[in-house]
Write a protein that holds these residues in place. Structure first.
Motif, PDB file in Angstrom:
ATOM      1  N   UNK A 198      -9.677   5.584  -6.147  1.00 16.20           N
ATOM      2  CA  UNK A 198      -9.419   6.917  -5.596  1.00 16.20           C
ATOM      3  C   UNK A 198      -9.994   6.973  -4.189  1.00 16.20           C
ATOM      4  N   UNK A 199      -9.372   7.775  -3.347  1.00 14.46           N
ATOM      5  CA  UNK A 199      -9.869   7.948  -1.984  1.00 14.46           C
ATOM      6  C   UNK A 199      -9.202   9.141  -1.325  1.00 14.46           C
ATOM      7  N   UNK A 200      -9.902   9.713  -0.364  1.00 14.26           N
ATOM      8  CA  UNK A 200      -9.338  10.729   0.520  1.00 14.26           C
ATOM      9  C   UNK A 200     -10.067  10.621   1.852  1.00 14.26           C
ATOM     10  N   UNK A 201      -9.338  10.694   2.963  1.00 17.60           N
ATOM     11  CA  UNK A 201      -9.961  10.578   4.272  1.00 17.60           C
ATOM     12  C   UNK A 201      -8.991  11.028   5.346  1.00 17.60           C
ATOM     13  N   UNK A 261       0.035   6.356  14.396  1.00 22.73           N
ATOM     14  CA  UNK A 261      -0.549   7.660  14.615  1.00 22.73           C
ATOM     15  C   UNK A 261      -1.841   7.841  13.851  1.00 22.73           C
ATOM     16  N   UNK A 262      -2.184   9.092  13.601  1.00 26.24           N
ATOM     17  CA  UNK A 262      -3.428   9.453  12.916  1.00 26.24           C
ATOM     18  C   UNK A 262      -3.059  10.073  11.571  1.00 26.24           C
ATOM     19  N   UNK A 263      -3.615   9.520  10.498  1.00 30.51           N
ATOM     20  CA  UNK A 263      -3.193   9.906   9.148  1.00 30.51           C
ATOM     21  C   UNK A 263      -4.342  10.474   8.345  1.00 30.51           C
ATOM     22  N   UNK A 264      -4.012  11.485   7.549  1.00 25.02           N
ATOM     23  CA  UNK A 264      -4.882  11.974   6.491  1.00 25.02           C
ATOM     24  C   UNK A 264      -4.311  11.469   5.175  1.00 25.02           C
ATOM     25  N   UNK A 265      -5.146  10.814   4.384  1.00 19.95           N
ATOM     26  CA  UNK A 265      -4.661  10.118   3.190  1.00 19.95           C
ATOM     27  C   UNK A 265      -5.422  10.559   1.953  1.00 19.95           C
ATOM     28  N   UNK A 266      -4.682  10.773   0.876  1.00 18.56           N
ATOM     29  CA  UNK A 266      -5.259  10.980  -0.449  1.00 18.56           C
ATOM     30  C   UNK A 266      -4.527  10.061  -1.408  1.00 18.56           C
ATOM     31  N   UNK A 267      -5.280   9.238  -2.137  1.00 18.77           N
ATOM     32  CA  UNK A 267      -4.631   8.251  -2.998  1.00 18.77           C
ATOM     33  C   UNK A 267      -5.477   8.004  -4.235  1.00 18.77           C
ATOM     34  N   UNK A 268      -4.804   7.598  -5.308  1.00 13.10           N
ATOM     35  CA  UNK A 268      -5.496   7.258  -6.544  1.00 13.10           C
ATOM     36  C   UNK A 268      -4.663   6.296  -7.357  1.00 13.10           C
ATOM     37  N   UNK A 269      -5.320   5.494  -8.176  1.00  8.35           N
ATOM     38  CA  UNK A 269      -4.584   4.531  -8.971  1.00  8.35           C
ATOM     39  C   UNK A 269      -5.326   4.152 -10.234  1.00  8.35           C
ATOM     40  N   UNK A 270      -4.566   3.659 -11.219  1.00 10.98           N
ATOM     41  CA  UNK A 270      -5.105   3.191 -12.482  1.00 10.98           C
ATOM     42  C   UNK A 270      -4.417   1.891 -12.850  1.00 10.98           C
ATOM     43  N   UNK A 271      -5.202   0.874 -13.182  1.00  9.35           N
ATOM     44  CA  UNK A 271      -4.643  -0.393 -13.648  1.00  9.35           C
ATOM     45  C   UNK A 271      -5.244  -0.719 -15.012  1.00  9.35           C
ATOM     46  N   UNK A 272      -4.382  -1.133 -15.942  1.00  9.39           N
ATOM     47  CA  UNK A 272      -4.816  -1.454 -17.301  1.00  9.39           C
ATOM     48  C   UNK A 272      -4.188  -2.765 -17.728  1.00  9.39           C
ATOM     49  N   UNK A 285      -0.084   8.340  -3.829  1.00  5.07           N
ATOM     50  CA  UNK A 285      -0.709   8.580  -2.537  1.00  5.07           C
ATOM     51  C   UNK A 285       0.052   9.629  -1.754  1.00  5.07           C
ATOM     52  N   UNK A 286      -0.690  10.300  -0.922  1.00  4.29           N
ATOM     53  CA  UNK A 286      -0.128  11.274   0.020  1.00  4.29           C
ATOM     54  C   UNK A 286      -0.651  10.939   1.398  1.00  4.29           C
ATOM     55  N   UNK A 287       0.253  10.875   2.360  1.00  2.14           N
ATOM     56  CA  UNK A 287      -0.141  10.657   3.748  1.00  2.14           C
ATOM     57  C   UNK A 287       0.409  11.797   4.603  1.00  2.14           C
ATOM     58  N   UNK A 288      -0.430  12.304   5.459  1.00  2.00           N
ATOM     59  CA  UNK A 288      -0.050  13.345   6.421  1.00  2.00           C
ATOM     60  C   UNK A 288      -0.336  12.774   7.801  1.00  2.00           C
ATOM     61  N   UNK A 289       0.749  12.423   8.527  1.00  2.00           N
ATOM     62  CA  UNK A 289       0.585  11.707   9.789  1.00  2.00           C
ATOM     63  C   UNK A 289       1.003  12.566  10.974  1.00  2.00           C
ATOM     64  N   UNK A 290       0.236  12.414  12.033  1.00  2.00           N
ATOM     65  CA  UNK A 290       0.574  13.024  13.325  1.00  2.00           C
ATOM     66  C   UNK A 290       0.723  11.883  14.324  1.00  2.00           C
ATOM     67  N   UNK A 291       1.890  11.800  14.952  1.00  2.00           N
ATOM     68  CA  UNK A 291       2.196  10.669  15.823  1.00  2.00           C
ATOM     69  C   UNK A 291       2.672  11.176  17.179  1.00  2.00           C
ATOM     70  N   UNK A 292       2.140  10.545  18.226  1.00  2.00           N
ATOM     71  CA  UNK A 292       2.591  10.795  19.595  1.00  2.00           C
ATOM     72  C   UNK A 292       3.076   9.462  20.165  1.00  2.00           C
TER      73      UNK A 292
END
Length: 925
Positions: free
Chosen positions: A257-260, A306-317, A334-341
């Motif tokens: 899991x991660x968010x940043x 660009x610059x991304x805000x990311x939220x992601x999670x995973x499960x492996x079995x 995962x979710x990515x929210x990107x701003x690009x110039x």
């Protein structure tokens, strides 16, 4: 006593090699069959990813079976093949757990060995800091790198990373490498990628790429380990996440899991497939003929940078239920929210173009959500029959908006400008469900395998385009577009492959295979202009609407023969393929096209083993690839009114020759490793571009305006596309510095045809690269890496030689991690990047400086508080150059610059047996 021949019937021996304590299989163990009288080698092999081995085509008699594995006592046993034609054994090896507290070992640990097509690295020979992950570890190994976010090994893409022979998060290589601590790794095994069917039959199916198998240390196979972290910085920067692994022999559960909002992504580009990054890419941004193409323009916002805000999670079995059923399943979100110039400058290759250029400024934002499910079920029905089922589901949704300002100019001045706004929403679904049945006959090496692969894909989307276009001729002319677009693409596919193998003598094997595939795609693009009377989008634009259907059906019958001598193995094959490509357009006008293709597809594979540590491999294969429905669809894409695209329903499938060779060698005594390889491809009916650059305002068929200086791009078949690449790497220890030096070099050449205003242009792009990397091997408390990579590129075009150019880039990086008093951690990295020869304003020369200071505390120093500074000089930038057969493009994208962050990290370690990392185990390693 020499084996005594009792009959002409050949014999076989097979089995499994296990760890005595854990009963876990040992991939990569050496198994040798010896003559009892003099211990001379009769046959040798290594265990596969499941710890299994098999040797067939043996004469009747008695043999000595020797099994060995680094860190284990070798095991010898007698095998009697005089009375039966098959012998199954289970070999259990005992670890050489000798107390070495009072012994100081000065000898250089062997870094690698070469076993057939597998290169095995000893993780203990590469020192990394205690907090390193597996990605940090493998990047110190010769021939391994990360390019464009993809893991590369020995010049090829790594398609799969496994842990102890089992899949881990599907085919997501970086998710595995970044979330597995380096301290749990015993060995890294790099081998050629093979499908399940090719591993079973022994015949290569043409898949290219590499597989990395991570062999864990036995003491880490039972317990819980991982880490959690959280950090906050200035200007609202943050990160939080972690990974937790629950290992209990065969049962393994991993949570990620991660968010940043600092561009950290622990997943592969597969997570951004479908809606993100669908435009153009490596050929200079074709602008609109991406994954969806056609109709109202590109339904994907190009948000690869660009610059991304990311939220992601995973499960492996993964687990083994009984002795016959193995399961592996993973889910990733995962979710990515990107701003690009973006800033783009293009210089066109066009005779008498009067210096035609195009510059662009684009701002965009995109939010992408993706769900990905992978599963693998292996069921052994009995000793002769098995089934493997590997379904996958990928669903993504995207919404985004962009604004663009673009302009075409020549020596006379400004020709036209475009001011565009674009909003889009898209949903994409992809399903695949391969199932493979495998049967072994009682006659050794006689097998039958049947694979069936059904699939389904669907893309649905909506977009809104507003564009104001200004044309400067004798007087100013302004045109505007205000449109709504609807996209619906749906496709079904099914393929089957049947392979039968038959032994031919003691050393030969024949395979007969039949492959059938059928793909049908349905695409609907509907465009409506705003009605000034009603204010709604209800005026159908027939020029931009299209209903199109295509199907592609192939039947291929082939045969291959493999002959295996002691050192030389040769495989020769020949296939005949019939293909039918059908295209039906229902709107705006009815059109039908049907094309039949017949092709002879040869292939060859040669392997020569000089000895156990050196081998040479050569591959050749001919193949066909059909055009996509987007390339066939005869509809104008007007998302950029000064660069229009349109499909071509008359496209044919291409015909490609591909050849690849590689020499691998390792010297365990000197701890050196060498790889030399090369590839060659030649394609006829290559699907290239025909570009029309308007010299004056032109009305195309159907009434579409192509203003002066604007371009219309259409795919066409062209012969003679060529690609050549050479690469090599050499790794050796530098004992005075207690470090490892890796040297790598590369040379590439591509020749790409294209039509520009009806004239043939050849775009020739050679390049040279040289890289050096010095990685410390001092201790876990001192870890440094120094590296330098230089690349020089040329661009030669036949139509306008005066635009030929060259540029070079260099990146020099230094990084050091020092642990003082066992608790204080200091990190410093300096990254110098230099570009020269690009367009004005794009050349760069800067230093990226990062630093950190941390303190470890709590029991066993499992917790750490760290202050980090990123880009202390505020100099970070991102530039790149891309080539096409029409133009040369320089591009600059916004990136993160200076920020500070305070982070808390806690490492989870709970294992049965001695604590990993203790003084006792550290001395043993």
């Amino acid at each position: 006593m020499l084996p005594v021949l009792l009959s002409a019937q050949t014999r076989s021996v097979s089995g499994t090699v296990l760890d005595m304590e854990t009963q876990i299989s040992l991939p990569g163990a050496n198994v040798a069959l010896l003559q009892p009288a003099d211990s001379s080698l009769v046959r040798g092999t290594v265990t596969n990813v499941d710890g299994e081995f098999a040797m067939e085509g043996l004469n009747a008699g008695t043999y000595l079976l020797r099994t060995s594995f680094l860190g284990y006592h070798p095991e010898y046993r007698e095998i009697d093949l005089r009375t039966g034609d098959r012998s199954n054994v289970s070999v259990v090896l005992e670890r050489t757990a000798i107390a070495l507290q009072a012994v100081e070992v000065e000898e250089q640990m062997h870094q690698s060995v070469q076993r057939n097509d597998t290169t095995e690295f000893n993780a203990g020979a590469f020192k990394v800091n205690p907090d390193a992950d597996t990605e940090d570890l493998i990047l110190k190994m010769p021939g391994v790198s990360i390019e464009g976010g993809q893991v590369q090994a020995q010049g090829e893409e790594v398609k799969q990373v496994m842990v102890d022979g089992k899949p881990f998060f599907g085919e997501d290589a970086r998710a595995t490498l970044r979330n597995l601590p380096a301290e749990v790794v015993d060995k890294i095994q790099i081998s050629d990628y093979k499908s399940d069917q090719s591993r079973f039959t022994g015949f290569n199916d043409g898949e290219e790429g590499k597989t990395i198998n991570i062999v864990t240390k036995p003491e880490f196979r039972n317990g819980t380990f991982g880490r959690v972290y959280g950090g906050y910085g200035d200007e609202g920067r943050y990160k939080a996440g972690g990974n937790i692994n629950f290992f209990n022999d065969a049962r393994r559960i991993t949570l990620l899991f991660q968010t940043n909002n600092i561009n950290q992504q622990n997943f592969s580009p597969n997570d951004l497939s479908g809606v993100a990054g669908a435009t153009g890419g490596g050929r200079g941004g074709r602008g609109g003929r991406g994954r969806f193409g056609g109709g109202t323009g590109n339904f994907a916002i190009n948000a690869r940078d660009g610059i991304a805000t990311t939220t992601a999670g995973g499960l492996n079995f993964s687990d083994e239920w009984g002795k016959r059923l193995k399961i592996n399943a993973s889910y990733f979100y995962n979710r990515t929210d990107r701003v690009v110039e973006n800033s783009i400058f293009r210089e066109f290759v066009l005779p008498d173009s009067d210096g035609l250029t195009y510059d662009e400024r684009e701002s965009l934002n995109e939010i992408t959500d993706q769900h990905r499910v992978n599963m693998r079920l292996e069921y052994e029905i009995d000793s002769m029959n098995s089934v493997i089922f590997t379904p996958s589901v990928n669903y993504s949704s995207s919404r985004g908006n962009s604004s663009l300002l673009g302009a075409n100019r020549d020596v006379s001045g400004l020709l036209n400008t475009v001011d565009r706004g674009f909003d889009t929403e898209l949903q994409s679904l992809n399903i695949s469900a391969p199932i493979l049945f495998q049967h072994k006959f009682r006659t050794p090496r006689r097998t039958l395998s049947v694979q069936l692969t059904p699939g389904y894909n669907r893309d649905r989307g909506q977009n809104f385009l507003f564009s104001e276009n200004r044309f400067f001729e004798d007087s100013l002319f302004v045109d505007s577009l205000d449109q709504e677009g609807q996209l619906y693409v749906e496709g079904y596919n099914v393929s089957s492959n049947v392979a039968y193998t038959e032994p031919v003598g003691e050393k030969g094997m024949l395979q007969i295979s039949w492959n059938s595939s059928y793909t049908i795609s349905d695409s609907r693009n509907e465009v409506f202009s705003r009605n000034p009377l009603t204010g709604g989008y209800d005026l159908r634009d027939s020029l931009l609407n299209n209903v199109f259907e295509s199907s592609y059906h192939t039947q291929r019958l082939g045969t291959e023969y493999n002959h295996n001598w002691e050192k030389l193995q040769i495989t020769l094959g020949l296939s005949y393929q019939w293909a039918e490509l059908s295209a039906v357009q229902q709107f705006p006008v009815s059109l039908e096209g049907l094309q039949n293709f017949n092709a002879v597809l040869p292939n060859a594979r040669i392997t020569y083993k000089f000895d156990r540590n050196r081998n040479f491999r050569l591959f050749y294969r001919a193949s066909n690839n059909p055009p996509s429905i987007q390339q066939l669809q005869n509809v104008v894409n007007n998302s950029n009114p000064v660069r229009l695209t349109i499909g071509n329903p008359n496209l044919k499938q291409d015909y490609r020759h591909g050849m690849f060779m590689r020499y691998s060698a390792s010297n365990p005594e000197k701890s050196t490793t060498s790889f030399i390889g090369g590839g060659f491809s030649y394609t006829n009916n290559f699907i290239g571009d025909a570009t029309t650059v308007a010299r004056a305002d032109t009305v195309l068929a159907g009434g579409v305006l192509l203003p002066r200086g604007a371009q219309l791009v259409q795919p066409v078949n062209l012969d003679g596309q060529l690609g050549v690449r050479l690469f090599g790497s050499f790794g050796l220890p530098v004992k005075p510095l207690k470090s490892n030096l890796n040297i790598n070099g590369s040379a590439r050449y591509s020749r790409t045809p294209g039509l520009i205003n009806g004239d043939l242009n050849w775009s020739n792009t050679p390049s040279l690269g040289l890289g050096l990397s010095l990685g410390s091997n001092i201790s876990e408390s001192v870890d440094f890496t120094l590296s330098s990579n230089t690349a020089y590129n040329w661009v030669f075009n036949t139509l306008q030689p005066e635009l030929n150019s060259s540029f070079w880039s260099q990146r020099t990086r230094g990084e050091v991690i020092v642990i003082l008093f066992k608790s204080v951690v200091f990190t410093l990295s300096a990254d110098h990047q230099y570009f020269d020869g690009l367009s004005e304003g794009f050349n760069q020369n800067f230093v990226l400086l990062n630093s950190g200071l941390g303190y470890k505390f709590l029991k066993n120093r499992r917790a750490e508080l760290r202050l980090q500074a990123f880009d202390l000089l505020g100099a970070n930038v991102s530039v790149q150059r891309e080539f096409s057969d029409v133009f040369i493009e320089d591009r600059q994208v916004n990136v993160l610059q200076r920020f500070f962050m305070l982070t808390f990290t806690y490492n989870i370690r709970n294992f049965s047996g001695p604590l990993p990392g203790s003084e006792q185990q550290r001395r043993w390693r």
